[in-house]
Scaffold this active site. Structure first.
Site, PDB file in Angstrom:
ATOM      1  N   ASP A  22       8.684  -6.779   8.460  1.00 37.56           N
ATOM      2  CA  ASP A  22       9.198  -7.610   9.543  1.00 37.56           C
ATOM      3  C   ASP A  22      10.412  -8.388   9.037  1.00 37.56           C
ATOM      4  OD1 ASP A  22       8.073  -9.568   7.907  1.00 37.56           O
ATOM      5  OD2 ASP A  22       6.286  -9.745   9.132  1.00 37.56           O
TER       6      ASP A  22
ATOM      7  N   ASP B 209      12.330 -12.119   9.311  1.00 39.66           N
ATOM      8  CA  ASP B 209      12.205 -13.532   9.684  1.00 39.66           C
ATOM      9  C   ASP B 209      13.577 -14.193   9.651  1.00 39.66           C
ATOM     10  OD1 ASP B 209       9.478 -13.142   9.839  1.00 39.66           O
ATOM     11  OD2 ASP B 209       9.115 -13.795   7.781  1.00 39.66           O
TER      12      ASP B 209
ATOM     13  N   ASP C 277       7.548 -21.324  -1.894  1.00 43.79           N
ATOM     14  CA  ASP C 277       6.592 -21.209  -2.988  1.00 43.79           C
ATOM     15  C   ASP C 277       7.179 -20.538  -4.226  1.00 43.79           C
ATOM     16  OD1 ASP C 277       6.887 -18.798  -1.735  1.00 43.79           O
ATOM     17  OD2 ASP C 277       4.781 -18.562  -1.185  1.00 43.79           O
TER      18      ASP C 277
END
Length: 557
Positions: free
Chosen positions: A89, A91, A170
């Site tokens: 996908d 983003d 992260d």
């Protein structure tokens, strides 16, 4: 006094023509916001070819940029594109707030409570996720005192800049942005170097990052297993020290991440890393305790089954959540595959010795604590219990719709059997036999006797079988219809003073087909008076049949 309005006044513009022209000049040209951005100049070729980018994601970025917002591709899609892989996908990150994104796109919907995101929907169910630039909600140096050690993030809606958004992420490999307009990768955190070194490293202090969100340890394991990367030593040590913090996370979120670990195509290595860092006994206590008590042979068999699951996932097969958890739980309560156990152990099982008690108890705990849907837990239980029946040699062929091949969980049980065969190398004959039965297994809505379209159910009947009474009633005409054969019988019954019974059109059609095969033999069905009255077909005779007026009968004769 106000002059009365005429008919022509209704069609006059509310504003002068020059004002309309001025406002029209300020509007964006039609279609500009939906067009993809122009390609970079030839002297600066894009770092990622445009043909590898998603067209709908380019439309979203183009419209946001047209409305004077920053917009970049971000996260895993940039990482996978730089590694030469195909992202699952795309983003988008932007400086537009969620409400502004929703106002820009009609096909947009806001989701999330703690972390507000915008989903832009396209055809075929495609979703482009748009997130606003955010920053860390707490500044450790200012907001956290010396005695405070709780860094768990409970709210993350503090908006920031692109650089702050990159720094708050992260891992360095996930903190890369791609500017479509310039064709350049924006790196604020050194992610390009870690990509080239095939290394998973946190952004900032690993200890603080893991305490902010302990689920990041599971994400690090998943990325390392799926991409074949190593985990930086300081990051891995922080994961070991904060493994117990996973118990504070929402159980449903931990379960979702566990499914992602099993579906990543590298679950065997992922569970080795989980066991090494001490996270496995926290997220799956029963499995973690069992692994510590098993001998080396059984432990190797467990990881061999996970490797077989990875091969099944990488082959492109659709694997359900029942199969993912079943691949783990088939080892709980079973010392070895049934085919490899001695005859005495098989007789004990056949006598009623429990085999899946531990797995059933583990499923019950997941339903209670981790919000595992009961429907999924029941499918796992049925697929596991069906393994014994699939391993046994076939005694007789059952009718279609009966036996394991006609059950809703058959595909899950068959994939678990395939995993077992790939891991152990035995049971191939049983797999081939049941794989041949797979095409005869129908979904619940199409199997005989289940709810579904009546035409579909007729297709599954045995050839030559009589049609069901409900089907005949459904296709019957709601008023008395007398075909030619019935009219001749009515004339004869009229002369003898008898009454003509109702002959339903669908039954007459079926009888007509039967006459061709039975040498002209005619069959008529007698119906009760209650059915006749309920269907409103008129008055009934002494024996419950419908009376036909003599004039009508004579007319048909």
């Amino acid at each position: 006094m106000h002059e009365p309005s005429t008919k022509n006044d209704l069609f006059r513009p509310a504003y002068p023509a020059e004002d309309l022209e001025e406002n029209r000049d300020r509007r964006p040209p039609p279609g500009l916001a939906l067009d993809p951005p122009e390609a970079p100049p030839p002297e600066h070729p894009p770092e990622i070819p445009v043909d590898r980018l998603d067209g709908d994601a380019l439309k979203v970025i183009a419209r946001l940029r047209h409305m004077h917002h920053q917009a970049y591709l971000v996260g895993g899609c940039v990482r996978d594109l730089l590694l030469g892989a195909t992202p699952k996908d795309f983003d988008v990150a932007t400086d537009a707030h969620p409400g502004e994104v929703r106002a820009i796109f009609r096909n947009c919907r806001l989701i999330g409570r703690r972390f507000r995101l915008a989903h832009v929907y396209f055809r075929a169910g495609k979703v482009i996720e748009v997130a606003t630039f955010r920053k860390n909600p707490t500044d450790v140096a200012e907001d956290v005192g010396e005695g405070e050690g709780d860094l768990l993030i409970t709210r993350d809606n503090v908006f920031g800049t692109a650089e702050e958004d990159s720094v708050r992420r992260d891992f360095t490999v996930n903190g890369l942005f791609y500017d479509v307009a310039t064709g350049e990768v924006i790196d604020y955190v050194g992610g390009r170097a870690d990509l080239e070194a095939h290394r998973i490293s946190t952004i900032g202090d690993p200890e603080i990052r893991m305490r902010e969100d302990p689920v990041r340890a599971l994400r690090a394991v998943r990325f390392a297993a799926r991409l074949g990367f190593t985990i930086a030593p300081d990051t891995f040590e922080a994961m070991r020290r904060t493994a117990g913090e996973l118990a504070r996370c929402a159980p449903a979120r931990v379960l979702e991440e566990t499914f992602k670990l099993l579906r990543c195509g590298g679950s065997a290595r992922a569970f080795e890393l989980l066991r090494a860092c001490g996270a496995l006994p926290v997220i799956l206590p029963a499995l973690g305790a069992a692994l510590e008590t098993w001998d080396d042979g059984r432990r190797r068999a467990f990881f061999a089954h996970l490797a077989a699951l990875d091969r099944l996932v990488r082959s492109g097969a659709e694997v359900s959540e029942a199969v993912l958890l079943g691949a783990l739980l088939m080892h709980l309560g079973a010392d070895a595959p049934r085919a490899a156990r001695p005859d005495a152990a098989r007789r004990d099982e056949d006598a009623g010795a429990p085999r899946w008690d531990e797995a059933d108890a583990f499923l019950a705990s997941l339903v209670q604590t981790a919000r595992l849907p009961r429907k999924v837990a029941e499918r796992i239980r049925l697929a596991l219990h069906a393994q014994r029946q699939l391993e046994e040699p076939g005694k007789r062929r059952r009718r279609r719709g009966r036996g394991p091949a006609g059950q809703t969980y058959f595909q899950d049980a068959l994939q678990l059997l395939e995993i077992r065969v790939r891991a152990t190398g035995s049971g191939g004959e049983a797999l081939e036999r049941w794989a041949a039965e797979a095409p005869h297994a129908h979904p619940p809505a199409e199997r005989p006797g289940r709810a579904g379209p009546r035409e579909d159910r007729r297709d599954h009947r045995r050839e030559g079988a009589a049609p069901r009474r409900a089907d005949r009633d459904e296709g019957a005409v709601r008023e008395v219809v007398i075909p030619a054969e019935a009219a001749e019988a009515a004339d004869a019954a009229d002369e003898a003073g008898a009454e003509v019974r109702e002959v339903d059109s669908s039954a007459a059609g079926d009888a007509g087909e039967g006459e061709a095969s039975q040498g002209g033999r005619r069959r008529r069905r007698r119906r009760g008076g209650k059915r006749r009255r309920r269907r409103g077909a008129g008055a009934s005779g002494p024996d419950g049949g419908a009376q036909v007026p003599p004039a009508e009968a004579g007319g048909q004769g």
